[in-house]
Scaffold this motif. Structure first.
Motif, PDB file in Angstrom:
ATOM      1  N   THR A   2      50.342   9.038  22.542  1.00  0.00           N
ATOM      2  CA  THR A   2      48.980   9.240  22.218  1.00  0.00           C
ATOM      3  C   THR A   2      48.321   9.875  23.703  1.00  0.00           C
ATOM      4  N   PRO A   3      48.132  11.335  23.802  1.00  0.00           N
ATOM      5  CA  PRO A   3      47.730  11.604  25.008  1.00  0.00           C
ATOM      6  C   PRO A   3      46.322  11.694  25.261  1.00  0.00           C
ATOM      7  N   LEU A   4      45.776  10.603  25.331  1.00  0.00           N
ATOM      8  CA  LEU A   4      44.054  10.462  25.514  1.00  0.00           C
ATOM      9  C   LEU A   4      43.692  11.285  26.622  1.00  0.00           C
ATOM     10  N   GLU A   5      44.530  11.107  27.842  1.00  0.00           N
ATOM     11  CA  GLU A   5      44.118  11.846  28.999  1.00  0.00           C
ATOM     12  C   GLU A   5      44.319  13.337  29.018  1.00  0.00           C
ATOM     13  N   ARG A   6      45.052  13.777  28.074  1.00  0.00           N
ATOM     14  CA  ARG A   6      45.290  15.188  27.814  1.00  0.00           C
ATOM     15  C   ARG A   6      44.525  15.977  26.982  1.00  0.00           C
ATOM     16  N   PHE A   7      43.487  15.232  26.294  1.00  0.00           N
ATOM     17  CA  PHE A   7      42.650  16.089  25.235  1.00  0.00           C
ATOM     18  C   PHE A   7      41.615  16.753  26.161  1.00  0.00           C
ATOM     19  N   PRO A   8      41.127  17.939  25.634  1.00  0.00           N
ATOM     20  CA  PRO A   8      39.978  18.731  26.045  1.00  0.00           C
ATOM     21  C   PRO A   8      38.963  17.880  26.566  1.00  0.00           C
ATOM     22  N   SER A  37      42.141   2.452  14.926  1.00  0.00           N
ATOM     23  CA  SER A  37      42.124   1.105  15.025  1.00  0.00           C
ATOM     24  C   SER A  37      43.014   0.507  15.862  1.00  0.00           C
ATOM     25  N   PHE A  38      44.060   1.261  16.343  1.00  0.00           N
ATOM     26  CA  PHE A  38      45.053   0.827  17.370  1.00  0.00           C
ATOM     27  C   PHE A  38      44.376   1.149  18.890  1.00  0.00           C
ATOM     28  N   ALA A  39      44.695  -0.225  19.622  1.00  0.00           N
ATOM     29  CA  ALA A  39      44.376   0.208  20.970  1.00  0.00           C
ATOM     30  C   ALA A  39      45.598   0.717  21.660  1.00  0.00           C
ATOM     31  N   HIS A  40      45.374   1.608  22.787  1.00  0.00           N
ATOM     32  CA  HIS A  40      46.465   2.241  23.436  1.00  0.00           C
ATOM     33  C   HIS A  40      46.312   1.977  24.889  1.00  0.00           C
ATOM     34  N   PRO A  41      47.538   1.804  25.597  1.00  0.00           N
ATOM     35  CA  PRO A  41      47.486   1.726  26.928  1.00  0.00           C
ATOM     36  C   PRO A  41      46.943   2.776  27.394  1.00  0.00           C
ATOM     37  N   ALA A  42      45.860   2.788  28.153  1.00  0.00           N
ATOM     38  CA  ALA A  42      45.178   4.226  28.723  1.00  0.00           C
ATOM     39  C   ALA A  42      44.681   3.772  30.088  1.00  0.00           C
ATOM     40  N   ALA A  43      44.195   4.962  30.913  1.00  0.00           N
ATOM     41  CA  ALA A  43      43.703   4.905  32.042  1.00  0.00           C
ATOM     42  C   ALA A  43      42.256   4.193  32.057  1.00  0.00           C
ATOM     43  N   PRO A  44      41.908   3.260  33.009  1.00  0.00           N
ATOM     44  CA  PRO A  44      40.642   2.625  32.831  1.00  0.00           C
ATOM     45  C   PRO A  44      39.463   3.616  32.752  1.00  0.00           C
ATOM     46  N   ARG A  63      35.762   8.630  25.485  1.00  0.00           N
ATOM     47  CA  ARG A  63      36.740   9.598  25.036  1.00  0.00           C
ATOM     48  C   ARG A  63      37.759   8.740  23.947  1.00  0.00           C
ATOM     49  N   PHE A  64      37.833   7.626  24.249  1.00  0.00           N
ATOM     50  CA  PHE A  64      38.592   6.815  23.297  1.00  0.00           C
ATOM     51  C   PHE A  64      37.817   5.918  22.520  1.00  0.00           C
ATOM     52  N   ARG A  65      37.605   5.908  21.300  1.00  0.00           N
ATOM     53  CA  ARG A  65      36.748   4.753  20.433  1.00  0.00           C
ATOM     54  C   ARG A  65      37.984   3.773  19.732  1.00  0.00           C
ATOM     55  N   HIS A  66      37.848   2.777  20.252  1.00  0.00           N
ATOM     56  CA  HIS A  66      38.801   1.705  19.514  1.00  0.00           C
ATOM     57  C   HIS A  66      38.127   0.832  18.537  1.00  0.00           C
TER      58      HIS A  66
END
Length: 426
Positions: A70-76, A84-91, A98-101
């Motif tokens: 899941t490229p959360l940091e790479r989305f525009p 509904s899934f939490a993903h390991p991501a940058a704080p 940017r991420f809505r869990h």
């Protein structure tokens, strides 16, 4: 169930594009798009959504940690991702929106999606048959729910998506845009069983009788459990996800031949996907069917087997948080655990190693160090390699004693001391 808006009336011939990446040029900034996950992910489309000229979108999806990157940091900039899934991501990605869990079970997320509307829904399907009907194949999940409320539907047709007789279908005439690809599906390979997983699975197998209905998660212990059950008969599978070990049970004669074994998704190796093609004993349905309370309440002898990151001395389980960070989700475990624990002939099992990490930190803990994913009344039995703590009918004090007894021996003394302090205030 109330839906927002009516399905769009679609006429004429769908627009056709080349590669799925070409779909991005048909999207506008700020649009809401639903993307399928697990084996239905379209990697070329996801990669294109991260390109420098891609529009910022409000993406909702079901990407599974460990299966779908899941490229959360790479989305525009300006894009958001809801899941509904939490993903390991940058704080900071959650605090910056940017991420809505959404902390929901699969059943809860299905209900949420039924109340939403989308500008675009993506569906990943097999080639159409003579009637124009495509199979959703190995991954149905939330796609049919989301498509009910989409202004436009983008269909990706892939010959690698197996046609499964019991999987939900999609009429290609409903698509506004069709792209074609010949790309492998996302795979999941659990690898060889470990000795630890096999020891835990051996204890879990003692709770699975002939004729039971079985739900399992993913991982080495569930896979090892399936191997331990090859001598059972008339097993019925009803699970969120099924994987390669399903084939072992089918070929060993363990599965009930009169039952359509159900899941919302199959995730496994390419060989497993090839084996599933054309088979008639499996039903792959949307989560508002597979995880519906009414569906689960009708299952006989339901044995729900799930893993956890930690279990406390009250019998509460944390499936989501590690060292203060969200790393996963409760998934369908909450839906199945509650159903199994309420069933007169069912049982809700949590199976986990007694320790974790190089330092051997105890996973049986005095109090949860994360969120409570499963409350104590939804957990009947906790199993480690050291034994099974049957909590059914046990008092608060008896539950703690039984849980301490299956902790790693090196941690039992400290757990007993902590419990004395906790019990003194009860």
């Amino acid at each position: 169930m109330t839906l927002i808006g009516a399905p769009a009336i679609r006429t004429g011939t769908a627009c056709r594009v080349g590669d799925p990446a070409d779909l991005v040029r048909l999207l506008s900034p700020g649009e809401r798009i639903h993307l399928p996950g697990s084996g239905a992910e379209v990697p070329a489309l996801v990669e294109a959504l991260c390109a420098g000229d891609a529009p910022p979108l409000n993406v909702t999806g079901s990407f599974v940690p460990g299966i779908n990157p899941t490229p959360l940091e790479r989305f525009p900039q300006g894009a958001s991702y809801t899941s509904s899934f939490a993903h390991p991501a940058a704080p900071g990605l959650q605090t910056g929106a940017r991420f809505r869990h959404l902390p929901m079970s699969y059943g809860g997320f299905a209900s949420y999606l039924a109340s939403q509307s989308f500008d675009v829904g993506v569906v990943h399907v097999s080639p159409p048959d003579a009637r124009g009907m495509c199979s959703l194949g190995v991954a149905v999940e939330f796609t049919p729910i989301a498509l009910r409320n989409c202004r436009r539907i983008f269909a990706v047709v892939n010959p690698r998506m197996p046609r499964i007789a019991g999987a939900e279908t999609f009429d290609l005439a409903r698509a506004d845009v069709v792209a074609e690809t010949d790309a492998p599906l996302r795979e999941y390979d659990v690898g060889a069983p470990t000795a630890l997983a096999s020891r835990i699975a051996e204890r879990v197998a003692g709770f699975v009788d002939d004729g039971a209905t079985l739900q399992v998660g993913l991982g080495k212990t569930p896979d090892a459990l399936m191997h331990k059950l090859a001598d059972r008969r008339r097993l019925r599978l009803h699970s969120g996800m099924l994987s390669d070990a399903t084939r072992l049970l089918a070929e060993s004669g363990s599965l009930d031949p009169a039952w359509r074994h159900m899941s919302c998704v199959h995730v496994g190796t390419a060989a497993y996907y090839d084996w599933l093609a054309g088979r008639g004993e499996f039903r792959v349905s949307a989560c508002d069917v597979t995880h519906a309370p009414a569906t689960l309440a009708g299952l006989r002898k339901l044995v729900a087997v799930n893993s956890a990151l930690s279990v406390d001395l009250f019998g509460q389980a944390n499936l989501e948080m590690l060292d203060g960070r969200m790393v996963s989700s409760v998934g369908g475990a909450a839906d199945f655990a509650h159903a199994a624990s309420l069933s007169a002939d069912g049982v809700s099992i949590i199976a986990l190693p007694a320790t974790a990490g190089r330092n051997g930190v105890s996973r049986i803990v005095p109090r949860l160090d994360g969120v409570c994913s499963l409350p104590r009344h939804a957990v009947d039995v906790v199993i480690t390699e050291h034994g099974a703590a049957d909590l059914r009918g046990a008092s608060v004090m008896e539950r703690a004693e039984r849980l301490i007894a299956i902790a790693a021996p090196a941690h039992r003394g400290a757990l007993q001391d902590c419990w004395k302090d906790i019990a003194a205030r009860l």
